[in-house]
Motif scaffolding. Structure first.
Motif, PDB file in Angstrom:
ATOM      1  N   GLY A 235      -0.067  -3.685   8.101  1.00 38.39           N
ATOM      2  CA  GLY A 235      -0.612  -4.976   7.720  1.00 38.39           C
ATOM      3  C   GLY A 235       0.407  -5.904   7.108  1.00 38.39           C
ATOM      4  N   ARG A 236      -0.012  -7.176   6.962  1.00 37.91           N
ATOM      5  CA  ARG A 236       0.855  -8.197   6.383  1.00 37.91           C
ATOM      6  C   ARG A 236       0.740  -8.257   4.868  1.00 37.91           C
ATOM      7  NH1 ARG A 236       0.056 -13.624   9.870  1.00 37.91           N
ATOM      8  NH2 ARG A 236       1.724 -14.245   8.459  1.00 37.91           N
ATOM      9  N   ASP A 237      -0.314  -7.661   4.324  1.00 39.29           N
ATOM     10  CA  ASP A 237      -0.433  -7.585   2.867  1.00 39.29           C
ATOM     11  C   ASP A 237       0.342  -6.351   2.409  1.00 39.29           C
ATOM     12  OD1 ASP A 237      -1.166  -7.345   0.201  1.00 39.29           O
ATOM     13  OD2 ASP A 237      -3.219  -8.034   0.561  1.00 39.29           O
ATOM     14  N   ILE A 238       1.632  -6.548   2.143  1.00 39.78           N
ATOM     15  CA  ILE A 238       2.532  -5.432   1.841  1.00 39.78           C
ATOM     16  C   ILE A 238       2.039  -4.631   0.642  1.00 39.78           C
ATOM     17  CG2 ILE A 238       4.904  -4.785   1.332  1.00 39.78           C
ATOM     18  CD1 ILE A 238       4.505  -6.117   4.056  1.00 39.78           C
ATOM     19  N   ALA A 239       1.614  -5.314  -0.405  1.00 41.10           N
ATOM     20  CA  ALA A 239       1.162  -4.625  -1.619  1.00 41.10           C
ATOM     21  C   ALA A 239      -0.064  -3.772  -1.338  1.00 41.10           C
ATOM     22  CB  ALA A 239       0.867  -5.650  -2.715  1.00 41.10           C
ATOM     23  N   ARG A 240      -0.999  -4.291  -0.541  1.00 38.76           N
ATOM     24  CA  ARG A 240      -2.214  -3.543  -0.231  1.00 38.76           C
ATOM     25  C   ARG A 240      -1.903  -2.301   0.600  1.00 38.76           C
ATOM     26  NH1 ARG A 240      -7.825  -6.114   1.979  1.00 38.76           N
ATOM     27  NH2 ARG A 240      -7.226  -7.570   0.347  1.00 38.76           N
ATOM     28  N   VAL A 241      -1.033  -2.453   1.601  1.00 39.67           N
ATOM     29  CA  VAL A 241      -0.670  -1.307   2.442  1.00 39.67           C
ATOM     30  C   VAL A 241       0.005  -0.223   1.604  1.00 39.67           C
ATOM     31  CG1 VAL A 241       0.743  -0.543   4.397  1.00 39.67           C
ATOM     32  CG2 VAL A 241      -0.453  -2.737   4.507  1.00 39.67           C
ATOM     33  N   ALA A 242       0.954  -0.626   0.750  1.00 38.89           N
ATOM     34  CA  ALA A 242       1.681   0.333  -0.071  1.00 38.89           C
ATOM     35  C   ALA A 242       0.758   1.037  -1.060  1.00 38.89           C
ATOM     36  CB  ALA A 242       2.815  -0.373  -0.809  1.00 38.89           C
ATOM     37  N   ALA A 243      -0.158   0.295  -1.682  1.00 38.37           N
ATOM     38  CA  ALA A 243      -1.075   0.892  -2.650  1.00 38.37           C
ATOM     39  C   ALA A 243      -2.043   1.853  -1.977  1.00 38.37           C
ATOM     40  CB  ALA A 243      -1.846  -0.206  -3.382  1.00 38.37           C
ATOM     41  N   THR A 244      -2.532   1.490  -0.791  1.00 34.54           N
ATOM     42  CA  THR A 244      -3.459   2.363  -0.077  1.00 34.54           C
ATOM     43  C   THR A 244      -2.786   3.647   0.357  1.00 34.54           C
ATOM     44  OG1 THR A 244      -4.654   0.411   0.739  1.00 34.54           O
ATOM     45  CG2 THR A 244      -5.046   2.488   1.874  1.00 34.54           C
ATOM     46  N   ALA A 245      -1.537   3.550   0.822  1.00 39.41           N
ATOM     47  CA  ALA A 245      -0.806   4.748   1.236  1.00 39.41           C
ATOM     48  C   ALA A 245      -0.630   5.715   0.077  1.00 39.41           C
ATOM     49  CB  ALA A 245       0.555   4.353   1.803  1.00 39.41           C
ATOM     50  N   GLY A 246      -0.471   5.187  -1.125  1.00 38.15           N
ATOM     51  CA  GLY A 246      -0.302   6.046  -2.288  1.00 38.15           C
ATOM     52  C   GLY A 246      -1.562   6.753  -2.729  1.00 38.15           C
ATOM     53  N   LYS A 247      -2.714   6.353  -2.212  1.00 38.93           N
ATOM     54  CA  LYS A 247      -3.990   6.946  -2.617  1.00 38.93           C
ATOM     55  C   LYS A 247      -4.512   8.020  -1.667  1.00 38.93           C
ATOM     56  CE  LYS A 247      -5.648   2.708  -4.888  1.00 38.93           C
ATOM     57  NZ  LYS A 247      -6.705   1.673  -4.872  1.00 38.93           N
ATOM     58  N   LEU A 248      -3.910   8.155  -0.494  1.00 37.31           N
ATOM     59  CA  LEU A 248      -4.456   9.064   0.516  1.00 37.31           C
ATOM     60  C   LEU A 248      -3.974  10.492   0.277  1.00 37.31           C
ATOM     61  CD1 LEU A 248      -4.140   6.821   3.694  1.00 37.31           C
ATOM     62  CD2 LEU A 248      -5.970   6.937   1.995  1.00 37.31           C
ATOM     63  N   THR A 249      -4.755  11.245  -0.459  1.00 38.92           N
ATOM     64  CA  THR A 249      -4.401  12.624  -0.743  1.00 38.92           C
ATOM     65  C   THR A 249      -4.620  13.502   0.490  1.00 38.92           C
ATOM     66  OG1 THR A 249      -6.641  13.088  -1.532  1.00 38.92           O
ATOM     67  CG2 THR A 249      -5.039  12.358  -3.159  1.00 38.92           C
ATOM     68  N   GLY A 250      -3.894  14.590   0.535  1.00 35.78           N
ATOM     69  CA  GLY A 250      -4.040  15.528   1.632  1.00 35.78           C
ATOM     70  C   GLY A 250      -3.178  15.184   2.830  1.00 35.78           C
ATOM     71  N   MET A 251      -2.506  14.028   2.808  1.00 36.26           N
ATOM     72  CA  MET A 251      -1.649  13.635   3.911  1.00 36.26           C
ATOM     73  C   MET A 251      -0.264  13.273   3.385  1.00 36.26           C
ATOM     74  SD  MET A 251      -4.133  11.485   6.486  1.00 36.26           S
ATOM     75  CE  MET A 251      -3.205  12.088   7.905  1.00 36.26           C
ATOM     76  N   ASN A 252       0.749  13.581   4.169  1.00 31.03           N
ATOM     77  CA  ASN A 252       2.123  13.288   3.794  1.00 31.03           C
ATOM     78  C   ASN A 252       2.593  11.993   4.445  1.00 31.03           C
ATOM     79  OD1 ASN A 252       2.383  15.741   2.382  1.00 31.03           O
ATOM     80  ND2 ASN A 252       2.894  16.812   4.277  1.00 31.03           N
ATOM     81  N   ILE A 253       3.311  11.181   3.685  1.00 30.50           N
ATOM     82  CA  ILE A 253       3.941   9.996   4.254  1.00 30.50           C
ATOM     83  C   ILE A 253       5.209  10.454   4.972  1.00 30.50           C
ATOM     84  CG2 ILE A 253       5.069   7.805   3.748  1.00 30.50           C
ATOM     85  CD1 ILE A 253       3.238   7.561   1.307  1.00 30.50           C
ATOM     86  N   VAL A 254       5.233  10.290   6.272  1.00 34.20           N
ATOM     87  CA  VAL A 254       6.372  10.773   7.062  1.00 34.20           C
ATOM     88  C   VAL A 254       7.289   9.646   7.519  1.00 34.20           C
ATOM     89  CG1 VAL A 254       5.175  12.838   7.845  1.00 34.20           C
ATOM     90  CG2 VAL A 254       4.975  10.728   9.179  1.00 34.20           C
ATOM     91  N   GLY A 255       6.887   8.391   7.327  1.00 34.16           N
ATOM     92  CA  GLY A 255       7.772   7.308   7.728  1.00 34.16           C
ATOM     93  C   GLY A 255       7.193   5.945   7.448  1.00 34.16           C
ATOM     94  N   THR A 256       8.067   4.983   7.208  1.00 31.39           N
ATOM     95  CA  THR A 256       7.656   3.599   7.029  1.00 31.39           C
ATOM     96  C   THR A 256       8.593   2.706   7.831  1.00 31.39           C
ATOM     97  OG1 THR A 256       9.079   3.149   5.118  1.00 31.39           O
ATOM     98  CG2 THR A 256       6.912   4.111   4.669  1.00 31.39           C
ATOM     99  N   GLY A 257       8.116   1.528   8.163  1.00 30.31           N
ATOM    100  CA  GLY A 257       8.953   0.589   8.890  1.00 30.31           C
ATOM    101  C   GLY A 257       8.438  -0.823   8.725  1.00 30.31           C
ATOM    102  N   TYR A 258       9.343  -1.787   8.882  1.00 30.05           N
ATOM    103  CA  TYR A 258       8.984  -3.188   8.771  1.00 30.05           C
ATOM    104  C   TYR A 258       9.208  -3.887  10.101  1.00 30.05           C
ATOM    105  CZ  TYR A 258       8.498  -3.028   3.700  1.00 30.05           C
ATOM    106  OH  TYR A 258       8.072  -2.762   2.437  1.00 30.05           O
TER     107      TYR A 258
END
Length: 245
Positions: free
Chosen positions: A128-151
């Motif tokens: 999404g274009r709301d960078i803060a919202r995307v980053a905050a939501t990713a930090g809340k998803l338990t049980g899943m690993n963040i494997v990559g990000t890109g812009y």
């Protein structure tokens, strides 16, 4: 006795020579038609603009292992459902999109080469274009690993600048053609072929941020730290011109 007329048996040399001449001229005319005109120039001109990335993409993945395929699959579905329900709370058509990606189940093999169980993975993508919202939501998803990000650049941002950059590149191409024609002693040029392309790239070759987060992280985890940087949006005109007197 009237002399016999042998005109029919005489060869028609003039006609034969004419036909032979035409046969020789035709291939030469074809070669001349296929040959490119003289005094051609091929070159390119570009226009570019630095633009801050406005879309963040975060890829998350859950992995489960076990001896029973049904148990592994059920565990994956459960963690994916939980993550989806949490992500949908923040989803917004204009700010954050959520999609699943790559639900796989495969045999796991031991050192002896024999099957020793099952391994399953399930993916989730936030973008999404709301960078803060995307980053905050990713930090809340338990049980899943963040494997990559890109812009990247959004389609709206690209379209807003592409027409201007294309016009600038075309004007540079025309100016360069005029200049080179004068330098070679010609009065002008005729455009033969032209190709216009646009592209975007990462400034400085910065690699995408890649992070791993343990599934043990709690729901109140801190937002994912991010830095978008800038991209280079370019328009390039490639073409061939024929110089004219």
């Amino acid at each position: 006795m009237t002399p016999m007329n042998n005109s029919r048996s005489r060869p028609h040399w003039p006609r034969t020579l004419a036909a032979l001449s035409l046969a020789c001229v035709a291939p030469l005319a074809a070669v001349a038609a296929d040959s490119p005109p003289a005094h051609q120039l091929a070159f390119s001109a570009s226009a570019s603009l630095e633009i801050a990335h406005d879309v963040l993409t975060v890829s998350l993945q859950a992995m489960r292992e076990g001896n029973d395929a049904a148990v592994v699959q059920s565990a994956l579905k459960q963690v994916l459902d939980t993550a989806l329900n949490e992500a949908r709370k923040a989803a917004d058509p204009a700010a954050l999109a959520v999609r699943t990606e790559g639900f796989n189940l495969s045999l796991r093999y031991g050192r002896d080469g024999k099957p020793s169980g099952w391994t399953g993975t399930a993916g989730l993508v936030l973008e999404g274009r709301d960078i803060a919202r995307v980053a905050a939501t990713a930090g809340k998803l338990t049980g899943m690993n963040i494997v990559g990000t890109g812009y990247s650049l959004s389609r709206e941002l690209r379209e807003r600048h592409e027409s201007t950059l294309t016009a600038q590149a075309i004007q540079k191409f025309r100016s360069r053609a005029d200049e080179m024609a004068r330098q070679f002693g010609y009065s002008g040029y005729q455009l033969r072929e032209v190709n216009v392309q646009t592209s975007d790239s990462e400034l400085g070759g910065r690699p995408p941020v890649v992070m791993m987060r343990s599934s043990a992280v709690q729901a109140d985890a801190a937002p994912l730290p991010t830095e978008g940087g800038k991209g280079l949006l370019s328009a390039t005109v490639q073409g061939t011109v024929t110089l004219t007197r």
